[in-house]
Scaffold this motif. Structure first.
Motif, PDB file in Angstrom:
ATOM      1  N   CYS A  13      -3.258  22.857  20.662  1.00  0.00           N
ATOM      2  CA  CYS A  13      -2.585  23.378  21.865  1.00  0.00           C
ATOM      3  C   CYS A  13      -2.983  22.567  23.090  1.00  0.00           C
ATOM      4  CB  CYS A  13      -3.001  24.832  22.112  1.00  0.00           C
ATOM      5  SG  CYS A  13      -2.403  25.941  20.839  1.00  0.00           S
TER       6      CYS A  13
ATOM      7  N   ASP B 229      -6.657  21.185  21.120  1.00  0.00           N
ATOM      8  CA  ASP B 229      -7.780  21.746  20.371  1.00  0.00           C
ATOM      9  C   ASP B 229      -7.424  21.747  18.885  1.00  0.00           C
ATOM     10  OD1 ASP B 229      -5.840  23.675  20.356  1.00  0.00           O
ATOM     11  OD2 ASP B 229      -7.122  25.328  20.988  1.00  0.00           O
TER      12      ASP B 229
ATOM     13  N   GLU C 236      -6.876  24.221  15.588  1.00  0.00           N
ATOM     14  CA  GLU C 236      -6.774  25.582  15.046  1.00  0.00           C
ATOM     15  C   GLU C 236      -6.165  25.456  13.656  1.00  0.00           C
ATOM     16  OE1 GLU C 236      -4.442  29.692  16.314  1.00  0.00           O
ATOM     17  OE2 GLU C 236      -4.140  27.876  17.462  1.00  0.00           O
TER      18      GLU C 236
ATOM     19  N   ASN D 188      -1.267  30.522  22.678  1.00  0.00           N
ATOM     20  CA  ASN D 188      -1.854  31.785  23.124  1.00  0.00           C
ATOM     21  C   ASN D 188      -2.603  31.531  24.441  1.00  0.00           C
ATOM     22  OD1 ASN D 188      -3.420  34.016  23.545  1.00  0.00           O
ATOM     23  ND2 ASN D 188      -4.005  34.261  21.389  1.00  0.00           N
TER      24      ASN D 188
ATOM     25  N   THR E 173      -4.747  33.042  25.983  1.00  0.00           N
ATOM     26  CA  THR E 173      -6.183  33.369  26.017  1.00  0.00           C
ATOM     27  C   THR E 173      -7.046  32.209  25.491  1.00  0.00           C
ATOM     28  OG1 THR E 173      -6.156  34.369  23.829  1.00  0.00           O
ATOM     29  CG2 THR E 173      -5.738  35.843  25.686  1.00  0.00           C
ATOM     30  N   ARG E 174      -6.410  31.241  24.801  1.00  0.00           N
ATOM     31  CA  ARG E 174      -7.200  30.097  24.308  1.00  0.00           C
ATOM     32  C   ARG E 174      -7.780  29.269  25.454  1.00  0.00           C
ATOM     33  NH1 ARG E 174      -7.164  29.330  18.982  1.00  0.00           N
ATOM     34  NH2 ARG E 174      -7.968  27.206  18.997  1.00  0.00           N
ATOM     35  N   CYS E 175      -7.246  29.483  26.672  1.00  0.00           N
ATOM     36  CA  CYS E 175      -7.770  28.702  27.803  1.00  0.00           C
ATOM     37  C   CYS E 175      -9.244  29.022  28.048  1.00  0.00           C
ATOM     38  CB  CYS E 175      -6.938  28.882  29.062  1.00  0.00           C
ATOM     39  SG  CYS E 175      -7.155  30.460  29.827  1.00  0.00           S
TER      40      CYS E 175
ATOM     41  N   VAL F 168     -11.469  28.975  25.930  1.00  0.00           N
ATOM     42  CA  VAL F 168     -12.230  27.970  25.179  1.00  0.00           C
ATOM     43  C   VAL F 168     -12.163  26.620  25.908  1.00  0.00           C
ATOM     44  CG1 VAL F 168     -12.451  26.814  22.933  1.00  0.00           C
ATOM     45  CG2 VAL F 168     -11.612  29.174  23.047  1.00  0.00           C
TER      46      VAL F 168
ATOM     47  N   SER G 151       2.327  22.998  21.963  1.00  0.00           N
ATOM     48  CA  SER G 151       1.423  22.699  20.846  1.00  0.00           C
ATOM     49  C   SER G 151       2.122  21.782  19.851  1.00  0.00           C
ATOM     50  CB  SER G 151       0.979  23.985  20.142  1.00  0.00           C
ATOM     51  OG  SER G 151       2.004  24.462  19.304  1.00  0.00           O
TER      52      SER G 151
END
Ligand SMILES: Cc1cc2nc3c(=O)[nH]c(=O)nc-3n(C[C@H](O)[C@H](O)[C@H](O)COP(=O)(O)OP(=O)(O)OC[C@H]3O[C@@H](n4cnc5c(N)ncnc54)[C@H](O)[C@@H]3O)c2cc1C
Length: 462
Positions: free
Chosen positions: A315, A356, A358, A379, A381-383, A385, A407
């Protein structure tokens, strides 16, 4: 029916594809648009000559299996997939005098991994010496810069800094330097953090490797240009057309083909019936994420040569501020499955961080693969990380400044924790089937290597 099925579309730009959603340099687009228009006018004639467009179509008795009843037609060279690699191969085969048909399941070219990447022209630093990735990346980089300069494809040789941010990492830069030299990349410069930070005031690092030959390319203009070249040399491209399997029979290779929309009616991988059987002298399976699922449906190919696919989504998050804090691409050290959440800058100066890694479960059925129904959602919320990883080298990254981007999915041959695998290019010398070339695991640096992959295939298998 085949007049409708095997039609060319003329996209002005590849709409709805992430890395292609920005404006293109108008010169190559208009140039290629003109080429495509001329090419599409020739398509019906070419198809008729090949017997695909209806007129003069011969019906031979069906061999056996799935294809019974479908019309059967001879073809010279068939390339499955109009991503950057398929297009480069089609162009190179056409330049070598082959009569080429490209079969593409999507309504346009380059809608798969080729439009979901970092658009970086890699130098060839990371890959094991003597691997295909190393040799084809280094050769491909040289060919790509030359091609872009000659054809007016937008690109920039920005250079990149690979940075060590902790004491434990600095030795890894030395290892990369040695590896790169073995790959023939001799222009890297190892420097102290202070020197790198002088070049890039927003950067924080202890040491860095400067790679001057790394750059960025407008991948869509590049693909448009390849397509224009191929069409001008007589290549026919057939969109909305899926290869659903094949067979190695007495007459050689046979390829089972149907309209992509037919596949929609066959959920869960159940067999659709072919509407056409092509009998190519040369078949290149360049179907990207679907290359392995397709090879698994080539009956007569010893399945010991077909590896298991692994898929790893990457992503990207874009930086909301408009001015880029960096003038070089900035890379941390490689991680398992990827080369680290790095900074890339596109040709409009937009900064993105990623990709990243996944790992996906890889349970997609072939029909979903062929129709590119992978989950590309990012997603938000992956930010959480991304912030700590990026702040290791860019401490001034502000809270709330990362926005979900897009992505891409890597077609991998090794899974989590396993050593990275090489590109696999299989011809008769490996699997024993005359005329069949499989391209497996064409992940990064596939964009950089595309012209060299094509050169390799033509020199060995054409
Ligand atoms: C996140 C990410 C970042 C990357 N960054 C870089 C980078 O910076 N630099 C670099 O050099 N490389 C990069 N890569 C790698 C590069 O993008 C790929 O190697 C390259 O795009 C692969 O091109 P392709 O033509 O093999 O596959 P694709 O572009 O996926 O094309 C395959 C085509 O086959 C079609 N197809 C599939 N099944 C069928 C079927 N059954 N019948 C007919 N057609 C079918 C698909 O619709 C698709 O158009 C990256 C990859 C990822 C995932």
């Amino acid at each position: 029916m085949w007049c409708l099925l095997f039609c060319t579309s003329i996209p002005l730009a590849v709409a709805g594809t992430p890395a292609g959603s920005r404006a293109h340099d108008p010169v190559p687009v208009l140039h290629c648009y003109a080429q495509r228009t001329r090419g599409s006018e020739r398509v019906m004639l070419l198809l008729r000559r090949l017997g695909l467009a209806g007129a003069g179509r011969r019906r031979r008795p069906a061999a056996r299996g799935l294809a019974s009843g479908a019309p059967r037609e001879a073809a010279d060279a068939v390339v499955v997939g109009a991503g950057v690699v398929g297009l480069a191969v089609a162009r190179a085969l056409a330049m070598a005098g082959r009569e080429v048909v490209v079969v593409e399941a999507a309504p346009s070219f380059g809608t798969g991994t080729s439009s979901r990447n970092s658009e970086v022209i890699h130098a060839g630093i990371y890959y094991p010496p003597r691997s295909l990735k190393a040799s084809l990346c280094v050769r491909g980089k040289e060919m790509l810069y030359k091609y872009c300069a000659e054809r007016g494809v937008a690109h920039k040789q920005l250079g990149k800094l690979i940075v060590a941010t902790g004491a434990a990492e600095t030795g890894k830069l030395d290892m990369l330097l040695r590896n790169a030299k073995q790959n023939g990349v001799n222009d890297l410069q190892l420097m102290e953090g202070s020197q790198a930070m002088e070049m890039e005031p927003e950067l924080r690092c202890l040491k860095a490797l400067l790679s001057p030959s790394t750059g960025i390319v407008d991948s869509h203009s590049f693909m448009l240009s390849l397509l224009g070249d191929a069409e001008n040399l007589g290549t026919t491209i057939s969109y909305n057309t899926a290869v659903i399997g094949g067979h190695v029979g007495y007459e050689g290779l046979e390829l089972h083909i149907c309209e992509s929309k037919e596949l929609q009616n066959h959920p869960g991988g159940s067999h659709a019936s072919p509407q056409l059987v092509l009998l190519p002298k040369l078949l290149i399976d360049s179907a990207g994420l679907s290359a392995i699922p397709l090879a698994k449906r080539l009956y007569g190919l010893d399945q010991a040569f077909v590896p298991n696919p692994h898929y790893a989504r990457g992503c990207y998050f874009t930086l909301s501020q408009t001015k880029s804090p960096f003038s070089h691409l900035i890379y941390p050290l490689p991680e398992d499955g990827g080369i680290g959440v790095h900074v890339t800058i596109d040709l409009n100066g937009l900064v993105r961080f990623g990709p990243d890694v996944e790992w996906l479960d890889g349970g997609e059925d072939p029909v979903s693969c062929f129709l590119n129904r992978f989950d590309y959602s990012v997603n938000p919320t992956r930010c959480s990380v991304f912030y700590p990883v990026v702040r290791k080298y860019f401490p001034n990254l502000k809270d709330g400044s990362l926005e979900p981007g897009y992505s891409g999915i890597r077609p991998k041959l090794s899974g989590p924790g396993q050593p990275p695998s090489d590109f696999v290019i299989q011809g008769q010398d490996i699997h024993g089937i005359p005329g069949l070339v499989n391209l497996f695991g064409i992940e990064s640096p596939g964009l950089t290597s595309s012209l060299a992959i094509a050169e390799h295939i033509v020199s060995r298998y054409s």
